[in-house]
Design an enzyme around this catalytic site. Structure first.
Site, PDB file in Angstrom:
ATOM      1  N   GLN A  84     -18.399  -6.220  -0.965  1.00  0.00           N
ATOM      2  CA  GLN A  84     -17.597  -7.320  -1.649  1.00  0.00           C
ATOM      3  C   GLN A  84     -17.333  -8.495  -1.930  1.00  0.00           C
ATOM      4  OE1 GLN A  84     -14.584  -4.366  -1.638  1.00  0.00           O
ATOM      5  NE2 GLN A  84     -12.932  -5.979  -2.220  1.00  0.00           N
ATOM      6  N   HIS A 129       1.124  -1.183  -0.179  1.00  0.00           N
ATOM      7  CA  HIS A 129       0.289   0.083   0.474  1.00  0.00           C
ATOM      8  C   HIS A 129       1.150   1.155  -0.040  1.00  0.00           C
ATOM      9  CE1 HIS A 129      -2.688  -2.822   2.278  1.00  0.00           C
ATOM     10  NE2 HIS A 129      -3.419  -2.541   1.140  1.00  0.00           N
TER      11      HIS A 129
END
Ligand code: PAF
Length: 303
Positions: A67, A41
């Site tokens: 999701q 990230h």
């Protein structure tokens, strides 16, 4: 030392924080995440920074229920906001948007969602029906709230990246979509928030995913079938890896013929369970003899 990022948890706070950048005509960069941040990230945050010419970088941290399928890891997905904020601070992130589920879905489970289309029916979509509908819906909502000039996503989730690019094209998302390279441990394991589920033995076994992909890359000089065979041979040697799929496609995730011209680009993708943890990885792959190893074309005067 970088300044502490400002934390917004509501849409109003986010909008107020970004107002000066908007009125000042500054570029805004955005990296959507589900938290449990790691060096992968951090590399996305740096890529975003490169695209904003001094404007703010916004990171969202939101574990999106939409999701996750039934029986998936929504409840145990790591939530580590304090450590995440430290990484954001170290990386000079300007704004962290960490909303609640109610803030993102004020009307409850949404009735209107993004249909991800045919690209979501292959690979991940076969095992995780509904996953990409959830991903695209939340990305569309977050982009609508942040209104960035550029949004950055990791290539590790290659199909997700392809679908987000397609959504940006088909639904005029209004921002550039940038894909950033997968970051790896020194032994090759792709960085992933889910790696923290692995115990020591599983961690050793998980490296096999990247080795399978690399075996295909090395054999790609001999063509698509040989590359796939080499990957499968490597997989047979790998203990503790329960394969979901191993496929070679073109860079747009469409099927490749068995025989392709030298220099054809492709992608090899794998998903497998190691213990109870489902991991994915992928690599670019180029078929045939590399240009530097091809015999030089005869020049005039050669006999
Ligand atoms: O890649 C992820 O972390 C998520 O799928 C995303 C893009 C943040 C959407 O929830």
């Amino acid at each position: 030392m970088s300044a502490t990022p400002v934390l917004a948890s509501t849409r109003e706070e986010l909008s107020a924080l970004l107002a000066p950048a908007r009125t000042g005509g500054r570029r805004v960069g955005f990296v959507p995440t589900m938290g449990a941040l790691h060096e992968g990230h951090a590399s996305l945050f740096r890529v975003a920074r490169e695209h904003v010419a001094g404007g703010p970088v916004v990171v969202s941290i939101f574990v999106n229920p939409l999701q996750f399928g039934e029986g998936e890891d929504l409840d145990r997905y790591p939530r580590t906001l304090e450590e995440d904020l430290k990484i954001c601070e170290r990386e000079g992130v300007d704004v962290v948007f960490a909303p609640s589920v109610e803030e993102v879905y004020p009307g409850g489970t949404p009735q209107v969602t993004v249909d991800p289309g045919p690209l979501a029916t292959i690979l991940e979509g076969r095992t995780r029906p509904g996953h990409f509908r959830g991903v695209l819906t939340v990305v569309a909502k977050l982009v609508g709230l942040v209104r960035p000039d550029v949004a950055v996503f990791g290539q590790k989730d290659y199909q997700q990246l392809a679908l987000i690019r397609r959504m940006a094209l088909d639904l005029n998302l209004g921002c550039d979509v940038v894909g950033a390279e997968t970051q790896r441990e020194t032994d090759g394991l792709a960085l992933s928030s889910r790696n923290r589920y692995l115990d020591d033995e599983q961690r050793q076994q998980a490296v096999a995913l990247s080795h399978v992909l690399m075996a295909a890359q090395e054999a790609a000089v001999h063509g698509v079938d040989v590359a796939l065979d080499s990957a499968r041979a490597e997989l047979r040697e790998s203990l503790g890896v329960d394969l979901d799929y191993l496929e070679i496609t073109d860079p747009q995730l469409q099927p490749l013929p068995a025989v392709v011209p030298d220099g054809t680009e492709g992608r090899i993708l794998i998903a497998a369970r190691v213990g109870p943890t489902r991991l994915i990885d992928n690599l670019p792959i180029t078929f045939g003899t590399p240009p530097e190893a091809r015999p030089a074309a005869p020049t005039q005067g050669d006999t």
